[in-house]
Design a protein around this motif. Structure first.
Motif, PDB file in Angstrom:
ATOM      1  N   TYR A 116      -4.585  16.551  -9.753  1.00 15.14           N
ATOM      2  CA  TYR A 116      -3.427  17.212 -10.384  1.00 15.14           C
ATOM      3  C   TYR A 116      -3.992  18.366 -11.523  1.00 15.14           C
ATOM      4  CZ  TYR A 116       0.418  15.342  -7.806  1.00 15.14           C
ATOM      5  OH  TYR A 116       1.365  14.988  -6.908  1.00 15.14           O
ATOM      6  N   ARG A 117      -5.020  18.073 -12.113  1.00 12.20           N
ATOM      7  CA  ARG A 117      -5.682  18.660 -13.107  1.00 12.20           C
ATOM      8  C   ARG A 117      -6.184  19.972 -12.674  1.00 12.20           C
ATOM      9  NH1 ARG A 117      -9.346  15.762 -17.503  1.00 12.20           N
ATOM     10  NH2 ARG A 117     -10.700  15.523 -15.485  1.00 12.20           N
ATOM     11  N   ARG A 118      -6.967  19.584 -11.296  1.00 13.38           N
ATOM     12  CA  ARG A 118      -7.739  20.899 -10.909  1.00 13.38           C
ATOM     13  C   ARG A 118      -6.589  21.883 -10.468  1.00 13.38           C
ATOM     14  NH1 ARG A 118     -10.812  16.726  -8.800  1.00 13.38           N
ATOM     15  NH2 ARG A 118      -9.522  16.786  -6.833  1.00 13.38           N
ATOM     16  N   ARG A 119      -5.655  21.399  -9.688  1.00 12.75           N
ATOM     17  CA  ARG A 119      -4.581  22.351  -9.197  1.00 12.75           C
ATOM     18  C   ARG A 119      -4.041  23.072 -10.450  1.00 12.75           C
ATOM     19  NH1 ARG A 119      -6.685  19.057  -5.626  1.00 12.75           N
ATOM     20  NH2 ARG A 119      -6.120  19.350  -3.491  1.00 12.75           N
ATOM     21  N   ALA A 120      -3.669  22.228 -11.502  1.00 10.14           N
ATOM     22  CA  ALA A 120      -3.016  23.113 -12.834  1.00 10.14           C
ATOM     23  C   ALA A 120      -3.902  24.170 -13.322  1.00 10.14           C
ATOM     24  CB  ALA A 120      -2.919  22.127 -13.972  1.00 10.14           C
ATOM     25  N   SER A 159       0.771  -1.021   0.147  1.00 10.48           N
ATOM     26  CA  SER A 159       0.022  -0.009   0.029  1.00 10.48           C
ATOM     27  C   SER A 159       0.874   1.104  -0.110  1.00 10.48           C
ATOM     28  CB  SER A 159      -0.885   0.001   1.318  1.00 10.48           C
ATOM     29  OG  SER A 159      -0.348   0.146   2.296  1.00 10.48           O
ATOM     30  N   VAL A 160       0.183   2.394  -0.292  1.00 10.15           N
ATOM     31  CA  VAL A 160       0.992   3.605  -0.278  1.00 10.15           C
ATOM     32  C   VAL A 160       1.502   3.961   1.045  1.00 10.15           C
ATOM     33  CG1 VAL A 160       0.673   6.148  -0.805  1.00 10.15           C
ATOM     34  CG2 VAL A 160      -0.346   4.614  -2.223  1.00 10.15           C
ATOM     35  N   ASP A 161       0.645   3.919   2.129  1.00  9.08           N
ATOM     36  CA  ASP A 161       1.081   4.054   3.350  1.00  9.08           C
ATOM     37  C   ASP A 161       2.643   3.282   3.885  1.00  9.08           C
ATOM     38  OD1 ASP A 161      -1.015   5.694   3.714  1.00  9.08           O
ATOM     39  OD2 ASP A 161      -2.191   4.293   4.603  1.00  9.08           O
ATOM     40  N   THR A 162       2.394   1.976   3.506  1.00  9.95           N
ATOM     41  CA  THR A 162       3.624   1.258   3.673  1.00  9.95           C
ATOM     42  C   THR A 162       4.937   1.661   3.009  1.00  9.95           C
ATOM     43  OG1 THR A 162       2.107  -0.762   3.926  1.00  9.95           O
ATOM     44  CG2 THR A 162       4.389  -1.094   3.918  1.00  9.95           C
ATOM     45  N   VAL A 163       4.668   2.230   1.699  1.00  6.95           N
ATOM     46  CA  VAL A 163       5.775   2.632   0.908  1.00  6.95           C
ATOM     47  C   VAL A 163       6.403   3.866   1.604  1.00  6.95           C
ATOM     48  CG1 VAL A 163       6.458   3.469  -1.286  1.00  6.95           C
ATOM     49  CG2 VAL A 163       5.046   1.408  -0.960  1.00  6.95           C
ATOM     50  N   ALA A 180       4.375  11.937   0.119  1.00  9.67           N
ATOM     51  CA  ALA A 180       3.242  11.282  -0.428  1.00  9.67           C
ATOM     52  C   ALA A 180       2.419  12.220  -1.668  1.00  9.67           C
ATOM     53  CB  ALA A 180       1.926  11.072   0.619  1.00  9.67           C
ATOM     54  N   GLU A 181       1.652  11.716  -2.190  1.00  8.87           N
ATOM     55  CA  GLU A 181       1.054  12.819  -3.214  1.00  8.87           C
ATOM     56  C   GLU A 181       0.057  13.818  -2.830  1.00  8.87           C
ATOM     57  OE1 GLU A 181       2.046  12.679  -6.484  1.00  8.87           O
ATOM     58  OE2 GLU A 181       2.929  10.841  -6.841  1.00  8.87           O
ATOM     59  N   GLU A 182      -0.244  13.372  -1.461  1.00  3.86           N
ATOM     60  CA  GLU A 182      -1.331  14.434  -0.769  1.00  3.86           C
ATOM     61  C   GLU A 182      -0.182  15.533  -0.576  1.00  3.86           C
ATOM     62  OE1 GLU A 182      -1.271  11.462  -0.520  1.00  3.86           O
ATOM     63  OE2 GLU A 182      -3.381  10.771  -1.151  1.00  3.86           O
ATOM     64  N   ARG A 183       0.805  15.476  -0.123  1.00  2.00           N
ATOM     65  CA  ARG A 183       1.889  16.575   0.420  1.00  2.00           C
ATOM     66  C   ARG A 183       1.921  17.676  -0.732  1.00  2.00           C
ATOM     67  NH1 ARG A 183       1.011  17.684   5.438  1.00  2.00           N
ATOM     68  NH2 ARG A 183       1.767  16.210   6.768  1.00  2.00           N
ATOM     69  N   TYR A 184       2.196  17.166  -1.927  1.00  2.00           N
ATOM     70  CA  TYR A 184       2.223  18.084  -2.897  1.00  2.00           C
ATOM     71  C   TYR A 184       1.011  18.774  -3.477  1.00  2.00           C
ATOM     72  CZ  TYR A 184       6.889  15.788  -3.655  1.00  2.00           C
ATOM     73  OH  TYR A 184       8.052  15.328  -3.299  1.00  2.00           O
ATOM     74  N   LEU A 185      -0.058  18.083  -3.458  1.00  2.00           N
ATOM     75  CA  LEU A 185      -1.177  18.711  -3.629  1.00  2.00           C
ATOM     76  C   LEU A 185      -1.603  19.886  -2.423  1.00  2.00           C
ATOM     77  CD1 LEU A 185      -3.564  15.486  -4.671  1.00  2.00           C
ATOM     78  CD2 LEU A 185      -2.406  17.048  -6.125  1.00  2.00           C
ATOM     79  N   GLU A 186      -1.328  19.450  -1.398  1.00  2.00           N
ATOM     80  CA  GLU A 186      -1.397  20.733  -0.306  1.00  2.00           C
ATOM     81  C   GLU A 186      -0.494  21.653  -0.563  1.00  2.00           C
ATOM     82  OE1 GLU A 186      -0.255  21.071   4.606  1.00  2.00           O
ATOM     83  OE2 GLU A 186      -0.552  18.988   3.587  1.00  2.00           O
TER      84      GLU A 186
END
Length: 567
Positions: free
Chosen positions: A320-324, A239-243, A251-257
């Motif tokens: 990501y498209r919404r952020r763009a 899972s993503v959390d394990t990685v 995590a991708e959420e950090r970049y979106l934040e």
């Protein structure tokens, strides 16, 4: 039985299993099938992309008793098993050139290569890993045997730094067939990781595999080793959390934040964001590399909203498209240039504390609202009129008959003295009028606009008395003293003053006449006296003095080298 790492357990056994290196694997397979195998090969490329693996497969294909007519080894017989596992074999020898790099080791290898293979149908294959570590003397000891090797003897050199071999022993390159191995793409690594997990019966998340593949940086062995590390923590599902916990990737959420923070111009929140990254144990340099990649993704989505990376899920792609959409392409280009400059100037590599550099980078991105378009600056300086909205366009009744010039709007009232309102003049620069005004009013604007006046002329301009001769359109300046009249009447100064006067009075041209205190006109001085003062020699001397003034090093060269000016 001891545990076998995934990187070893799933190492390819045939040419067709080597990922993204078809230009090398297909060539070697055809060479084996067509009996056109060379006597020396040089495999170059990054670590973990299949150099040693392909060398072993070549040795397996040359010595496999069940080899196919196309040149593929079976990979299952006893000989293939020993070669594939790297065990000691009589005919296939692997040598670590990093620990056997001297001339004595090369001489021993040369003597061993003189012996024939154990069977007349077999080949002796010598695989030298990290070949760039061999010394110049060791390469020289191998030159002759590489040029004229014994029958059925093959040399394979594997290296990550081919340029060192070119610098140390360039003659080796002409004696070997060279193959340059490429980095393996993220999608290919993800596909291989998914195959391995399916074989192991373990579920996986696409975003988790994508994070592992990106962390592998083009190396399949690194990707399998990282997957092994993640499975050590959770062997039920990747899972993503394990990685994130194991590999420390952001995590991708950090970049979106972060992009929400920059789009909202929340400057103070930058420090809290970086503090959170540090508290979570993230490497700021690793975060920086991920940031540059995410900015590039936003730029592509801004220019092409239909762009969809194959390794990204639909939900994350929409995020990501919404952020763009919150940024213009120009803003994203500037942000990407800021991020690229941090690495290009080397400051990120030299510092041991990258926190301040990362914070300053994010702050500069959040202050993008302070940038001003060039068109706005030009309009503020009066260089171009503001665009007229379509709704404000004049109607046919207002614009007059067809073919007639449009009527101008009534001019706005101008202050009699621009110095009477110092607050207004300090707030914005004077804007040239849109219609012609009197020369006297235009001269007041010239005096207040110090950008078009040379240094040291302001006192003379303020002391001058202005008289406008409306009959001939000449502005007369009465300047006290000969010095002021000479300075203002200089050939370099007077044309600039006349140009500025024409601009501020709204005319095509303007004429200025300089009068000294005694009433004598410098512009209309006696022709006989002028001809007595101005001659070819004085003009030449004046021109040379001006040249020396603009280039002071010429005067120093004339003095030191005893030169003479020639016009």
């Amino acid at each position: 039985m001891s545990y076998l790492a995934l990187a070893r357990k799933y190492r390819p056994r045939r040419f067709g299993e080597v990922q993204t290196q078809e230009h090398a694997s297909e060539t070697l397979k055809r060479a084996v099938g067509g009996n056109r195998v060379g006597h020396a090969y040089l495999f170059c490329g990054p670590r973990g992309v299949g150099k040693t693996t392909l060398a072993r497969i070549l040795a397996m294909a040359l010595n496999c008793p069940r080899r196919t007519p196309e040149g593929e080894p079976c990979g299952e017989c006893r000989d293939c098993e020993r070669i594939w596992a790297g065990h000691t074999s009589l005919d296939v020898v692997e040598i670590d050139a990093a620990s056997n790099r001297g001339v004595d080791d090369a001489r021993e290898l040369r003597e061993r290569a003189m012996y024939a293979p154990s069977d007349e149908e077999r080949y002796k294959v010598y695989i030298l890993d990290e070949a760039h570590m061999l010394t110049r003397e060791a390469w020289n000891a191998l030159l002759k045997i590489l040029e004229e090797p014994p029958p059925r003897v093959i040399f394979v050199f594997a290296t990550t730094e081919a340029r060192k071999i070119q610098q140390t022993a360039s003659p080796i390159l002409s004696r070997c067939q060279r193959f340059d191995f490429r980095r393996i793409g993220t999608a290919d690594i993800m596909r291989r990781l998914r195959e391995v997990l399916d074989s192991e019966g373990i579920a996986s998340d696409a975003e988790a595999l994508r994070a592992i593949a990106r962390k592998a940086n083009g190396g399949m062995r690194d990707g399998l080793s990282l997957l092994d590390q993640v499975l050590a923590l959770s062997d039920e599902e990747v899972s993503v959390d394990t990685v994130v916990r194991v590999l420390g990737v952001v995590a991708e959420e950090r970049y979106l934040e972060l992009f929400d923070l920059v789009a909202g111009h929340r400057h103070g929140a930058v420090f809290d964001f970086v503090e959170t990254l540090i508290d979570e144990g993230h490497d700021l340099v690793e975060f920086y590399h991920g940031l540059a990649e995410k900015l590039r993704l936003l730029l592509r989505l801004s220019l092409d909203p239909d762009f969809a990376p194959g390794s990204m899920t639909g939900e994350m792609h929409d995020a990501y498209r919404r952020r763009a959409e919150a940024f213009s392409p120009g803003d994203l280009v500037r942000m990407l240039a800021m991020a690229s400059g941090l690495e290009s100037d080397g400051s990120l590599r030299r510092t041991g504390r990258p926190r301040v550099l990362i914070e300053m980078l994010l702050l500069r991105m959040s202050y993008l609202d302070r940038t001003v378009e060039l068109e706005e600056i030009i309009r503020a300086l009066g260089g171009a009129p503001a665009p007229t909205p379509a709704s404000a366009a004049p109607s046919p009744s207002q614009s007059g008959t067809p073919g007639s010039p449009p009527r101008q709007a009534p001019p706005t009232a101008l202050p009699a003295d621009p110095q009477s309102d110092p607050g207004a003049s300090a707030a914005q620069p004077p804007v040239p009028p849109s219609r012609s005004t009197s020369l006297a009013d235009g001269w007041k604007a010239v005096v207040s606009d110090g950008r078009r006046i040379g240094r040291g002329l302001t006192p003379f301009l303020h002391a001058a008395t202005v008289v406008e001769e409306t009959s001939n359109g000449v502005l007369v300046l009465r300047v006290p003293g000969d010095l002021g009249s000479e300075r203002l009447g200089d050939a370099d100064v007077l044309p600039k003053l006349e140009e500025a006067l024409a601009l501020h009075s709204g005319r095509d041209s303007a004429k200025i006449s300089i009068l000294a205190e005694d009433g004598g006109s410098k512009a209309d001085a006696d022709a006989g006296a002028a001809s007595a003062r101005v001659s070819r020699e004085t003009v030449r001397a004046t021109r040379l003095e001006e040249l020396v003034r603009r280039a002071p090093h010429l005067e120093r060269a004339v003095a030191e080298l005893d030169l003479e000016f020639v016009d």
